[in-house]
Design an enzyme around this catalytic site. Structure first.
Site: not given
Ligand code: B3K
Ligand code: ZN
Length: 850
Positions: A256, A291
């Site tokens: 995340m 990320e």
């Molecule tokens: N943005 C997060 C994913 C979140 C999922 C929520 N259920 C990781 C990513 O795509 O980088």
């Molecule tokens: Zn992402």
């Protein structure tokens, strides 16, 4: 746990937030069962909204007190949040709530993992931490104070005051609540450093539980490479003094991108040669990059609402794939991406869960973090780049960052920067975002008087809620090859905009063989009448590596279909072609290893279904087994030679060259095992110097049904390493024969090291069962029943992972009436479980269909 009446949210209903936030102050008094969260939030009315309804999201919170401008209030509270009267102008809202991180098994909001506190807020987890307008278009700077008796207390942004039992953090960049993060625990750090191109020093850390320090070096190396790449390729610099990554064992997904404090599933950051495979290293490098890249594409520019999720995810997946191509091999990355796209996204797009890259509605947004939003979303960006060219893409991206920095943006904003930067009208392109389903692209060809004509026809089948789909713009990269194998026309991109369209190539001396959809220039299913001879010709002569691989794959598929349908023997033309290819020293070993791979069982089932047949999973499995044996017979000597030739003798490096060599050696070992019953695999297992070798050998031994000793030895060696144990669980199930898969899975769920509370372990067992296609679909129905039992057990604890794993059933309509009846009954049984979560209810109902 469950809302009385789950509501459907529509994109068309979007309205701006009635109030904006200027500043957030949060204080956390940590306690495993009774954490206090004290908030002070400065609001002001949003001039862009007519509404003066003051509503804050909040779920599972115990309100201790609330105040507006210092005066205590008694707000109205329901299961979704809080409402109260507020003054006309700007005001301050304060609240103190109590939450219970220990009881949080859903792993959303603030929860505990192996004694540490951590958070997951995307998409809507912040509302389980405190009352707040938990929507991405409300962005604010956050100040956070953490009080607790743990040595490491982390949040977003730059560090402020810290002392015995507390730490303060200031994040100057306005952000939506979904990017908030907090971590507290007994952690140790692996430090690093980066100087940005404008000379700013950034402190880097990877925080892990004591004992895992030795598994951080690769993550750090990958982070530094990502920071450098984003500066060089996209001109994007990092914007805080500090960048922290934390590894946690219990996590619903991979990682995340919380601002300045990325939280990772430990499986996606921890690596060492002894415990991780080459594939793990590559995946870690890609996820760290992904990320990190979100810092600009996601965080500095975020999404206006969750329907726009592909704005950040599609773009960031595209960026991380470009990064991997640059770090490693572009063709190998492209081929691997297309294999994954077909396996996950085409499967989704051709079943009951099909939805547009930008959905129009949802019940639970966590159910839309899908292959369609991510991987097809990335394909759309790739097509845009092909259509506007490299310079156009660069100009558009520069404009995007300049125009939308600090915004919560939409797909309309995204397409507008491309239109403004390049002068191109993208209204037809937008259909790719709006219409679900994988287009079928039919092609036929004519040869007359030195003119070669390609005639294309596009058609997208109906998907749930969308019957008719107008033609889309499809970039079709084409090259022509002469009968002697020379390329007579270099790659050119044809832009198809009509339902039917022809393209002419003039002045050719002889009828060419076309190489169509080079590099997989669009996410479509190409339908072309062709012969095995032509496929073999392209496998031998195509200069486009993707289409070269694709030709081999098509040849394999055609032969397998004859084996499945007519019990034909293994196809000699395929065996000859593949034998020549694998010995071609001009080809990258990684490419050769990929080309030795066969279409998956699921892929073959989909192809059979598309052709109007009812796939028989057992027959598919048997055909693949027969073909693998035939390959072994044919390649015996070559496999031995390759196995010896591609042994890596230098010190382990997870780079493209070494991993390619190991991949080819391990593919050769797989072939050898078919003939020697596992002798060579046992020798490799005993001598293995790294996990890539050890796991490949273990896999061969299991496959040869000679794995009992290795299973025990592997367990004894690795029982204290959770991530390696996940591999142990998974491999035994994936390699089980179809009649044994459910039994092996069931047996492993009774193992003392099995726990459904850890998503990685749950995926390593029940997810592995779903991956064993013939085992899962075994005619006994035992696989279906076992998965359904466990989904029913997991749902009350962890709805997100349950809902995600229910997609194992999404292909059920492909199969025969007997299997459909069995699966239908299991889906009904899941739906009838008392208190079923919103997540699982939505997914299983969609799979079940009307
Ligand atoms: N943005 C997060 C994913 C979140 C999922 C929520 N259920 C990781 C990513 O795509 O980088
Ligand atoms: Zn992402």
């Amino acid at each position: 746990m469950k809302d009385a009446a789950p509501q459907t949210i529509y994109l068309a209903d979007y309205t701006p937030p009635p109030y904006l936030v200027d500043k957030v102050h949060l204080t956390f008094r940590l306690d495993p069962e009774k954490t206090r969260v004290i908030s002070k939030i400065d609001f002001r009315p949003n001039p862009a909204s007519q509404s003066r309804d003051f509503f804050l999201h909040g779920e599972d919170l115990r309100l201790i007190r609330a105040a507006v401008n210092g005066a205590e209030i008694t707000p109205e509270i329901d299961a979704q949040g809080l409402r109260c009267d507020v003054p006309e102008g700007p005001f301050t809202f304060e609240a103190e709530v109590e939450i219970n991180p220990s009881a949080n098994t859903a792993l959303e909001g603030l929860y505990m993992s192996s004694g540490m506190y951590c958070t997951q807020c995307e998409a809507e987890g912040f509302r389980k931490i405190t009352y707040y307008p938990d929507r991405p278009d409300v962005m604010a700077p956050f100040d956070v104070r953490i009080e607790g008796d743990l040595p490491v207390l982390l949040s977003n942004g730059n560090p402020g005051d810290a002392g015995e039992g507390f730490a303060e953090w200031h994040d100057p960049w306005p952000k939506p609540a979904y990017l908030f993060a907090l971590v507290a625990g007994e952690l140790v750090n692996h430090p690093g450093q980066f100087t940005t191109k404008s000379g700013k020093d950034v402190e880097l850390n990877i925080w892990v539980r004591p004992g895992d320090e030795g598994k951080c070096a690769w993550g750090m190396e990958s982070l530094i490479a990502s920071m450098k790449w984003d500066e060089e390729v996209y001109g994007r610099e990092y914007d805080l003094d500090l960048f922290n990554i934390v590894a946690v064992d219990d996590f619903n997904m991979g990682a995340m991108e919380n601002k300045g404090l990325n939280i990772f599933n430990s499986s996606c950051v921890l690596a060492s040669p002894e415990t991780s495979t080459d594939a793990n290293f590559e995946r870690i490098e890609a996820i760290i990059a992904h990320e990190y890249f979100h810092n600009w594409t996601g965080n500095r520019i975020t999404c206006r609402d969750w329907f726009q999720l592909c704005l950040k995810e599609g773009l960031t997946v595209f960026r991380d794939s470009e990064f991997t191509s640059d770090m490693r091999s572009e063709p190998v990355k492209r081929i691997s991406d297309v294999i994954a796209l077909r396996a996950r996204q085409f499967r989704e797009d051709n079943g009951p869960l099909a939805h547009p890259v930008r959905p129009q509605s949802f019940v639970e947004i966590n159910n839309f973090y899908t292959a369609t939003v991510y991987e097809k979303g990335a394909e759309l960006i790739r097509m845009l780049k092909i259509l506007v060219g490299d310079d156009g893409y660069k100009a558009a991206l520069d404009l995007y960052f300049e125009r939308h920095d600090g915004d919560a943006a939409t797909i309309e904003d995204w397409l507008k920067v491309f239109e403004d930067a390049t002068g191109r009208d993208l209204s037809q392109f937008k259909r790719w975002y709006e219409d679900a389903g994988t287009p079928r692209l039919k092609v036929s060809e004519r040869w007359e008087d030195g003119t070669f004509t390609l005639e294309f026809e596009q058609m997208t089948p109906p998907t749930p809620g969308q019957d008719d789909k107008p033609p889309r713009v499809i970039p079709i990269a084409v090259g022509l090859i002469g009968p002697n194998g020379d390329e007579v026309r270099d790659t050119q991109v044809l832009e198809m905009t009509e339902a039917r369209q022809s393209f002419r190539f003039e002045g050719l001396g002889a009828r060419p063989i076309p190489s169509i959809l080079r590099g997989f220039s669009a996410p479509v299913i190409l339908e072309r009448e062709t012969s095995d001879a032509e496929r073999a010709f392209l496998l031998a002569h195509d200069t486009d590596p993707f289409n070269k691989w694709e030709a081999g794959r098509a040849l394999a598929r055609a032969g397998l279909l004859r084996m499945i349908r007519d019990s034909a023997p293994a196809d000699e033309a395929f065996l000859d072609a593949i034998l020549a290819m694998v010995q071609d020293e001009s080809l990258d070993p990684a490419f050769r290893a990929l080309a030795l791979g066969l279409p998956s069982q699921d892929d073959l089932a989909q192809v059979l279904h598309d052709a109007g047949d009812t796939p028989d999973p057992q027959a598919i499995w048997e055909a693949l087994e027969t073909l693998r044996h035939a390959m072994a017979e044919k390649m015996q000597d070559v496999a031995m030679r390759l196995y010896a030739q591609f042994q890596v003798t230098e010190a382990y490096r997870p780079d493209a060259a070494q991993s390619g060599a190991r991949a080819l050696a391990n593919a050769a070992l797989g072939i050898i095992t078919r003939l020697d019953g596992g002798a060579a695999a046992q020798a490799q297992y005993d001598a293995a110097g790294n996990m890539t070798q050890q796991l490949a050998a273990f896999s061969c031994l299991l496959q040869a049904e000679r794995g009992a000793a290795a299973t025990e030895a592997f367990y004894d060696q690795w029982k204290d390493d959770r991530l390696v144990m996940d591999k142990w669980f998974m491999l035994q199930i994936v390699q089980a024969t179809p009649d044994k898969a459910a039994e092996v899975t069931e047996h492993l769920t009774r193992h003392p090291d099995f726990t459904m509370k850890n998503p990685n372990r749950f995926r390593a067992t029940l997810g592995a069962l779903a991956m064993n296609s013939a085992g899962f679909h075994h005619v006994s129905g035992r696989g279906y029943a076992l998965l359904a039992d466990w989904l029913i057990k997991l749902d009350p604890l962890n709805p997100q992972t349950t809902a995600r794993m229910s997609t194992a059933f999404e292909t059920w309509k492909r199969y025969d009436a007997g299997r459909q009846a069995q699966i239908g009954a299991e889906l009904d049984r899941i739906l009838a479980s008392p208190g079923l979560s919103r997540d699982t209810t939505e997914m299983v109902s969609r799979i079940r269909g009307a």
